[in-house]
Design an enzyme around this catalytic site. Structure first.
Site: not given
Length: 112
Positions: A30, A92-93, A99
């Site tokens: 990330d 919160g996407q 994913h």
């Protein structure tokens, strides 16, 4: 999906720090980690979110669940890890390509 960030990463149009790849999934670090180890696992098949998963997606979703602990172990998270799938705006996407966040390496992580 031509406008999907993760599809562009899969296609190699946008670089990523890959830690694992096979014919079904890609796992990379990330870019804004929330833990010492913060990986994203994405299917190469575009699925917008968990809310849109259907019976047709059962094989890839099952495959991803089997791969999560293997990838976590390879990343040195033998003491445990957290998985998160953000779903929808209220969940919160931010990128609408399903994913799984794999986080760990911070000792006991607080629950949120």
């Amino acid at each position: 999906m031509s406008d999907c960030l993760f599809c562009k990463i899969i296609a190699g149009d946008i670089p990523s720090d890959k830690v694992y790849e096979d014919d079904k999934i890609l796992v990379f670090k990330d870019i804004a980690p929330k833990a010492p180890t913060h990986l994203l696992m994405i299917p190469k098949q575009h699925i917008a979110s968990l809310a849109e998963v259907t019976e047709q997606d059962a094989d890839i979703m099952g495959y991803m669940m089997i791969k999560v602990p293997q990838i976590a172990n390879q990343a040195g998270l033998s003491g445990g890890f957290r998985t998160i799938i953000n779903t929808g705006d209220d969940g919160g996407q931010e990128v609408y390509h399903i994913h799984i966040h794999i986080l760990g390496g911070a000792g006991r992580m607080p629950f949120v």
